[in-house]
Design a protein around this motif. Structure first.
Motif, PDB file in Angstrom:
ATOM      1  N   GLY A   1      -0.466 -10.428   1.406  1.00 53.23           N
ATOM      2  CA  GLY A   1       0.765  -9.869   0.830  1.00 53.23           C
ATOM      3  C   GLY A   1       1.975 -10.121   1.719  1.00 53.23           C
ATOM      4  O   GLY A   1       1.841 -10.513   2.885  1.00 53.23           O
TER       5      GLY A   1
ATOM      6  N   LYS B   1       2.026  -8.581   8.455  1.00 51.62           N
ATOM      7  CA  LYS B   1       1.924  -7.126   8.633  1.00 51.62           C
ATOM      8  C   LYS B   1       0.611  -6.774   9.336  1.00 51.62           C
ATOM      9  O   LYS B   1       0.565  -5.884  10.185  1.00 51.62           O
TER      10      LYS B   1
ATOM     11  N   GLY C   1      -1.202 -10.268  -6.547  1.00 55.24           N
ATOM     12  CA  GLY C   1      -1.769  -8.920  -6.625  1.00 55.24           C
ATOM     13  C   GLY C   1      -3.092  -8.791  -5.902  1.00 55.24           C
ATOM     14  O   GLY C   1      -3.765  -9.786  -5.592  1.00 55.24           O
TER      15      GLY C   1
ATOM     16  N   GLN D   1      -4.649 -17.502  -0.584  1.00 52.32           N
ATOM     17  CA  GLN D   1      -4.150 -17.086  -1.904  1.00 52.32           C
ATOM     18  C   GLN D   1      -2.763 -17.728  -2.002  1.00 52.32           C
ATOM     19  O   GLN D   1      -1.853 -17.358  -1.259  1.00 52.32           O
TER      20      GLN D   1
ATOM     21  N   THR E   1       6.502  -6.150   2.311  1.00 51.69           N
ATOM     22  CA  THR E   1       7.959  -5.931   2.200  1.00 51.69           C
ATOM     23  C   THR E   1       8.398  -4.579   2.764  1.00 51.69           C
ATOM     24  O   THR E   1       9.534  -4.448   3.212  1.00 51.69           O
ATOM     25  N   ARG E   2       7.477  -3.595   2.778  1.00 54.00           N
ATOM     26  CA  ARG E   2       7.881  -2.287   3.302  1.00 54.00           C
ATOM     27  C   ARG E   2       8.125  -2.333   4.807  1.00 54.00           C
ATOM     28  O   ARG E   2       8.658  -1.408   5.371  1.00 54.00           O
TER      29      ARG E   2
HETATM   30  P1  UTP Z   1       0.187  -3.913  -0.480  1.00 56.72           P
HETATM   31  O1  UTP Z   1       0.226  -3.305  -1.805  1.00 56.72           O
HETATM   32  O2  UTP Z   1       0.372  -3.050   0.705  1.00 56.72           O
HETATM   33  O3  UTP Z   1       1.254  -5.110  -0.461  1.00 56.72           O
HETATM   34  O4  UTP Z   1      -1.198  -4.698  -0.368  1.00 56.72           O
HETATM   35  P2  UTP Z   1       1.893  -5.829   0.774  1.00 56.72           P
HETATM   36  O5  UTP Z   1       2.518  -7.089   0.326  1.00 56.72           O
HETATM   37  O6  UTP Z   1       0.896  -5.989   1.889  1.00 56.72           O
HETATM   38  O7  UTP Z   1       2.981  -4.786   1.316  1.00 56.72           O
HETATM   39  P3  UTP Z   1       4.314  -4.179   0.626  1.00 56.72           P
HETATM   40  O8  UTP Z   1       3.846  -3.215  -0.415  1.00 56.72           O
HETATM   41  O9  UTP Z   1       5.119  -5.315   0.087  1.00 56.72           O
HETATM   42  O10 UTP Z   1       4.989  -3.513   1.772  1.00 56.72           O
HETATM   43  C1  UTP Z   1      -2.390  -4.109   0.107  1.00 56.72           C
HETATM   44  C2  UTP Z   1      -3.220  -5.201   0.787  1.00 56.72           C
HETATM   45  O11 UTP Z   1      -3.507  -6.246  -0.139  1.00 56.72           O
HETATM   46  C3  UTP Z   1      -3.048  -7.500   0.343  1.00 56.72           C
HETATM   47  C4  UTP Z   1      -1.988  -7.174   1.374  1.00 56.72           C
HETATM   48  O12 UTP Z   1      -1.894  -8.201   2.351  1.00 56.72           O
HETATM   49  C5  UTP Z   1      -2.461  -5.846   1.951  1.00 56.72           C
HETATM   50  O13 UTP Z   1      -3.371  -6.046   3.007  1.00 56.72           O
HETATM   51  N1  UTP Z   1      -2.530  -8.318  -0.788  1.00 56.72           N
HETATM   52  C6  UTP Z   1      -1.630  -7.772  -1.663  1.00 56.72           C
HETATM   53  C7  UTP Z   1      -2.958  -9.616  -0.927  1.00 56.72           C
HETATM   54  O14 UTP Z   1      -3.789 -10.108  -0.149  1.00 56.72           O
HETATM   55  N2  UTP Z   1      -2.449 -10.362  -1.964  1.00 56.72           N
HETATM   56  C8  UTP Z   1      -1.560  -9.861  -2.856  1.00 56.72           C
HETATM   57  O15 UTP Z   1      -1.153 -10.589  -3.780  1.00 56.72           O
HETATM   58  C9  UTP Z   1      -1.130  -8.532  -2.691  1.00 56.72           C
END
Ligand code: UTP
Length: 287
Positions: free
Chosen positions: A12, A26, A108, A103, A15-16
């Motif tokens: 992911g 992150k 998602g 990915q 973004t937070r």
């Molecule tokens: P989050 O919902 O926390 O999303 O994903 P994010 O991108 O890490 O953080 P925010 O919400 O933008 O701040 C939960 C987990 O799922 C992974 C993320 O890396 C995180 O470990 N994830 C999320 C993926 O691997 N792929 C995705 O498309 C979305």
């Protein structure tokens, strides 16, 4: 069947945590002196997992380097006589068998888990989100595996939440089996307090039978174009019993800045080398 494999989605954008996550994952942000992903991998290994697929994306290769050997660093530490650090570096590179799956687009969490289908094959497996640090007497994933191996079924971790939590997490409709174990009759993502079935939320640890992949494939993208994991879990509930376990221990939600700060302070206080000085420092702030 024994649970030997795990998927750790880490693709992911985080973004937070911007701007910290603009040019670093992150999952590599450190709580005290360990990146989030190391807490997650250690929990998996302590739970009996031997093979780990980390789902990654562009700009995330520091995770691969982190779990690899680092001959130059190791030689340097040896020459300087920093033998404790040397041992720690070696330990990290031997924790498990790793594979990294890209990915290509952040479509998602459900989609990220689906990337691991070939790696998993036809066996039950764990999914651990690196956002959450669980500090538990029995590793959180192990608590789930114990129930999964006994029932031969999928199990998700549950924790009590408040009104705010019903807007942030998947909320389950539970049927009590024993003190901590429930059969899950339904799961709704972020229902809000009015529509929540209960105060029990699904919190980032899962053990799935391989049928989950079929469920994810049937999932339609949500309004943001993302394939969410709870939709796959709902499909599974329609096909076979799915259980939930209320974890024993402490959970820190490090996916947001406040939770990350709480984890940093609490876990530093647990460390003998920081405990006294940090408590004194906090008292000196005269809050
Ligand atoms: P989050 O919902 O926390 O999303 O994903 P994010 O991108 O890490 O953080 P925010 O919400 O933008 O701040 C939960 C987990 O799922 C992974 C993320 O890396 C995180 O470990 N994830 C999320 C993926 O691997 N792929 C995705 O498309 C979305």
């Amino acid at each position: 069947m024994k649970v030997r494999k795990a998927i750790i989605p880490a693709a992911g954008f985080g973004t937070r945590f911007l701007p910290a996550t603009k040019s670093q994952p992150k999952e590599m942000l450190s709580v005290v002196d360990k990146p989030l992903i190391l807490y997650t991998v250690e929990e998996a290994v302590q739970s009996g997992i031997e093979h780990i697929a980390i789902i990654t994306s562009r700009g995330k290769s520091s995770m691969e380097d982190f779990f690899d050997q680092s001959p130059e660093l190791e030689q340097f530490l040896e020459e300087k006589g920093k033998l404790d650090l040397l041992e720690e570096m070696k330990r990290i590179s031997k924790l498990a068998e790793f594979c990294y799956i890209r990915q290509k687009q952040a479509l998602g969490l459900g989609h990220a888990v689906l990337m691991g289908e070939e790696f998993i094959g036809q066996e039950p497996f764990a999914v651990l989100l690196p956002d959450d640090i669980y500090d538990c007497p029995t590793p959180c994933t192990r608590q789930l595996i114990d129930v999964s191996e006994e029932k031969g079924a999928s199990v998700i971790v549950l924790g009590e939440t408040d009104e705010e939590g019903t807007r942030m997490y998947g909320i389950v409709k539970p049927k009590k089996i024993s003190e901590r174990v429930f059969q899950i009759e339904d799961l709704v993502e972020k229902p809000g307090p009015e529509k929540a079935f209960s105060n029990l939320a699904s919190l980032g640890r899962y053990v799935f039978t391989p049928e989950i992949f079929e469920g994810i494939k049937k999932t339609k993208p949500d309004h943001r174009g993302e394939m969410q994991l709870p939709d796959g879990v709902k499909f599974l509930i329609g096909k076979q019993p799915v259980y939930g376990v209320i974890y024993e221990g402490i959970r820190y939600d490090c996916g947001n800045k406040m939770g990350f700060l709480e984890a940093t302070v609490s876990l530093a206080i647990e460390r003998p080398e920081f405990s006294h000085r940090l408590k004194d420092f906090l008292k000196s702030l005269e809050l």
